[in-house]
Motif scaffolding. Sequence first.
Motif, mmCIF file in Angstrom:
data_model
loop_
_atom_site.group_PDB
_atom_site.id
_atom_site.type_symbol
_atom_site.label_atom_id
_atom_site.label_comp_id
_atom_site.label_asym_id
_atom_site.label_seq_id
_atom_site.Cartn_x
_atom_site.Cartn_y
_atom_site.Cartn_z
ATOM 1 N N ILE A 87 0.854 -1.186 0.000
ATOM 2 C CA ILE A 87 0.000 0.000 0.000
ATOM 3 C C ILE A 87 0.888 1.233 0.000
ATOM 4 O O ILE A 87 1.793 1.365 0.833
ATOM 5 C CB ILE A 87 -0.946 0.033 1.218
ATOM 6 C CG1 ILE A 87 -1.861 -1.193 1.223
ATOM 7 C CG2 ILE A 87 -1.780 1.306 1.214
ATOM 8 C CD1 ILE A 87 -2.777 -1.263 2.436
ATOM 9 N N ARG A 88 0.615 2.122 -0.935
ATOM 10 C CA ARG A 88 1.337 3.386 -1.001
ATOM 11 C C ARG A 88 0.409 4.499 -0.516
ATOM 12 O O ARG A 88 -0.627 4.770 -1.129
ATOM 13 C CB ARG A 88 1.807 3.666 -2.429
ATOM 14 C CG ARG A 88 2.708 4.891 -2.544
ATOM 15 C CD ARG A 88 3.178 5.082 -3.981
ATOM 16 N NE ARG A 88 3.942 3.938 -4.439
ATOM 17 C CZ ARG A 88 5.226 3.734 -4.168
ATOM 18 N NH1 ARG A 88 5.876 4.606 -3.401
ATOM 19 N NH2 ARG A 88 5.853 2.678 -4.631
ATOM 20 N N TYR A 89 0.786 5.132 0.589
ATOM 21 C CA TYR A 89 0.006 6.237 1.144
ATOM 22 C C TYR A 89 0.569 7.547 0.577
ATOM 23 O O TYR A 89 1.629 8.010 0.997
ATOM 24 C CB TYR A 89 0.076 6.234 2.668
ATOM 25 C CG TYR A 89 -0.502 4.983 3.303
ATOM 26 C CD1 TYR A 89 -1.857 4.880 3.586
ATOM 27 C CD2 TYR A 89 0.319 3.899 3.605
ATOM 28 C CE1 TYR A 89 -2.384 3.731 4.162
ATOM 29 C CE2 TYR A 89 -0.195 2.753 4.182
ATOM 30 C CZ TYR A 89 -1.548 2.673 4.453
ATOM 31 O OH TYR A 89 -2.063 1.531 5.020
ATOM 32 N N ASP A 90 -0.155 8.121 -0.362
ATOM 33 C CA ASP A 90 0.309 9.358 -0.999
ATOM 34 C C ASP A 90 -0.008 10.589 -0.151
ATOM 35 O O ASP A 90 0.774 11.544 -0.133
ATOM 36 C CB ASP A 90 -0.331 9.508 -2.382
ATOM 37 C CG ASP A 90 0.106 8.405 -3.335
ATOM 38 O OD1 ASP A 90 1.285 8.012 -3.272
ATOM 39 O OD2 ASP A 90 -0.724 7.933 -4.127
ATOM 40 N N GLN A 91 -1.147 10.576 0.515
ATOM 41 C CA GLN A 91 -1.539 11.704 1.361
ATOM 42 C C GLN A 91 -2.175 11.175 2.642
ATOM 43 O O GLN A 91 -2.978 10.240 2.600
ATOM 44 C CB GLN A 91 -2.528 12.626 0.641
ATOM 45 C CG GLN A 91 -1.961 13.335 -0.578
ATOM 46 C CD GLN A 91 -2.994 14.206 -1.274
ATOM 47 O OE1 GLN A 91 -4.118 14.367 -0.805
ATOM 48 N NE2 GLN A 91 -2.620 14.770 -2.401
ATOM 49 N N LEU A 92 -1.820 11.782 3.763
ATOM 50 C CA LEU A 92 -2.425 11.457 5.052
ATOM 51 C C LEU A 92 -2.675 12.758 5.807
ATOM 52 O O LEU A 92 -1.753 13.554 6.002
ATOM 53 C CB LEU A 92 -1.527 10.550 5.897
ATOM 54 C CG LEU A 92 -1.180 9.161 5.369
ATOM 55 C CD1 LEU A 92 0.140 9.197 4.620
ATOM 56 C CD2 LEU A 92 -1.076 8.168 6.527
ATOM 57 N N GLU A 93 -3.895 12.946 6.221
ATOM 58 C CA GLU A 93 -4.255 14.124 7.012
ATOM 59 C C GLU A 93 -5.052 13.671 8.229
ATOM 60 O O GLU A 93 -6.004 12.895 8.104
ATOM 61 C CB GLU A 93 -5.076 15.119 6.199
ATOM 62 C CG GLU A 93 -5.388 16.401 6.970
ATOM 63 C CD GLU A 93 -6.328 17.333 6.218
ATOM 64 O OE1 GLU A 93 -6.258 18.555 6.433
ATOM 65 O OE2 GLU A 93 -7.140 16.817 5.423
ATOM 66 N N VAL A 94 -4.654 14.155 9.402
ATOM 67 C CA VAL A 94 -5.339 13.838 10.656
ATOM 68 C C VAL A 94 -6.089 15.082 11.104
ATOM 69 O O VAL A 94 -5.516 16.178 11.185
ATOM 70 C CB VAL A 94 -4.336 13.394 11.738
ATOM 71 C CG1 VAL A 94 -5.069 13.076 13.039
ATOM 72 C CG2 VAL A 94 -3.549 12.174 11.266
ATOM 73 N N ARG A 95 -7.373 14.905 11.422
ATOM 74 C CA ARG A 95 -8.217 16.016 11.858
ATOM 75 C C ARG A 95 -8.810 15.698 13.226
ATOM 76 O O ARG A 95 -9.240 14.568 13.468
ATOM 77 C CB ARG A 95 -9.350 16.275 10.863
ATOM 78 C CG ARG A 95 -8.882 16.616 9.454
ATOM 79 C CD ARG A 95 -10.063 16.758 8.517
ATOM 80 N NE ARG A 95 -9.647 17.073 7.152
ATOM 81 C CZ ARG A 95 -10.497 17.227 6.131
ATOM 82 N NH1 ARG A 95 -11.807 17.086 6.339
ATOM 83 N NH2 ARG A 95 -10.038 17.514 4.930
ATOM 84 N N GLY A 96 -8.834 16.710 14.087
ATOM 85 C CA GLY A 96 -9.428 16.552 15.407
ATOM 86 C C GLY A 96 -10.768 17.269 15.483
ATOM 87 O O GLY A 96 -10.903 18.413 15.028
ATOM 88 N N TYR A 97 -11.766 16.590 16.056
ATOM 89 C CA TYR A 97 -13.116 17.144 16.180
ATOM 90 C C TYR A 97 -13.580 17.038 17.627
ATOM 91 O O TYR A 97 -13.316 16.036 18.314
ATOM 92 C CB TYR A 97 -14.112 16.378 15.294
ATOM 93 C CG TYR A 97 -13.974 16.643 13.815
ATOM 94 C CD1 TYR A 97 -14.810 17.544 13.171
ATOM 95 C CD2 TYR A 97 -13.013 15.975 13.066
ATOM 96 C CE1 TYR A 97 -14.691 17.779 11.811
ATOM 97 C CE2 TYR A 97 -12.882 16.207 11.706
ATOM 98 C CZ TYR A 97 -13.724 17.109 11.085
ATOM 99 O OH TYR A 97 -13.593 17.346 9.740
#
Length: 242
Positions: A125-135
């Motif tokens: 698996i190639r992860y090109d973009q990862l963004e973590v958001r807090g809610y």
Amino acid sequence: MATGNYHLNGANYGPPIRSPVRTYYSEDRTSGADVCCSICACFSSCLFCCGSCLVNIICTIFFYAAVTLGVIALFLWLLLRPTVMKFQVTDANLTSFELDPQSQNLHYNLSLNFAIRNPNQRLGIRYDQLEVRGYYGDERFGAVNMTSFYQGHKNTALVGTELKGQNLVLLDAGGRRDLREDRKSVIYRIDVKLRLKMRFKFAFLNSWAFKPKIKCHLKVPLSTASSAGGFQFHPTKCHVDL
């Protein structure tokens, strides 16, 4: 003289013989312009026929190509059997989570560690973009991008990140009530969402990009408080939606 009787030198020759009226009909001859138009019409008809045949051939080629690619894709899918990766928050450390009642700015500091499992036997698996958001509630209070990476098959990757800063957070009545309860218990109900852009990889082949959505419902104690009743953060599995 009686009507119809004619006398000439005393002899009766009968009524005069009239010469027959000769009627002339012009022959229907095709002009040069008509011949030219006929040739053009025939040529256009031939072009239309050839064009229709060419379109039919192209459509047939595309149809069989699509069927062939579909069969190949189905064969590879059944052979490789790609499985969705698994996400888990293994650790969370909250050192600050305070809402200013005047400015409505939320001051936060949340550290997160993730375990990402690739259960596939043949696919990386190639992860090109990862963004973590807090809610908190339905309001987003922070976001951070993580470094892209490649994960091999049958592999577990451990990655970490930190949500830190301040941001304007407008909570409704329900959100303010939840915040008062969490502040009293010193255990905060925080949602963490991940937005990914990833591709499966087999040998030198890469799949098209997927954008799964991962959501983690966390209960995180404030680490600087001593009134959490001995509550500790427990590793939490995340829901993955392709």
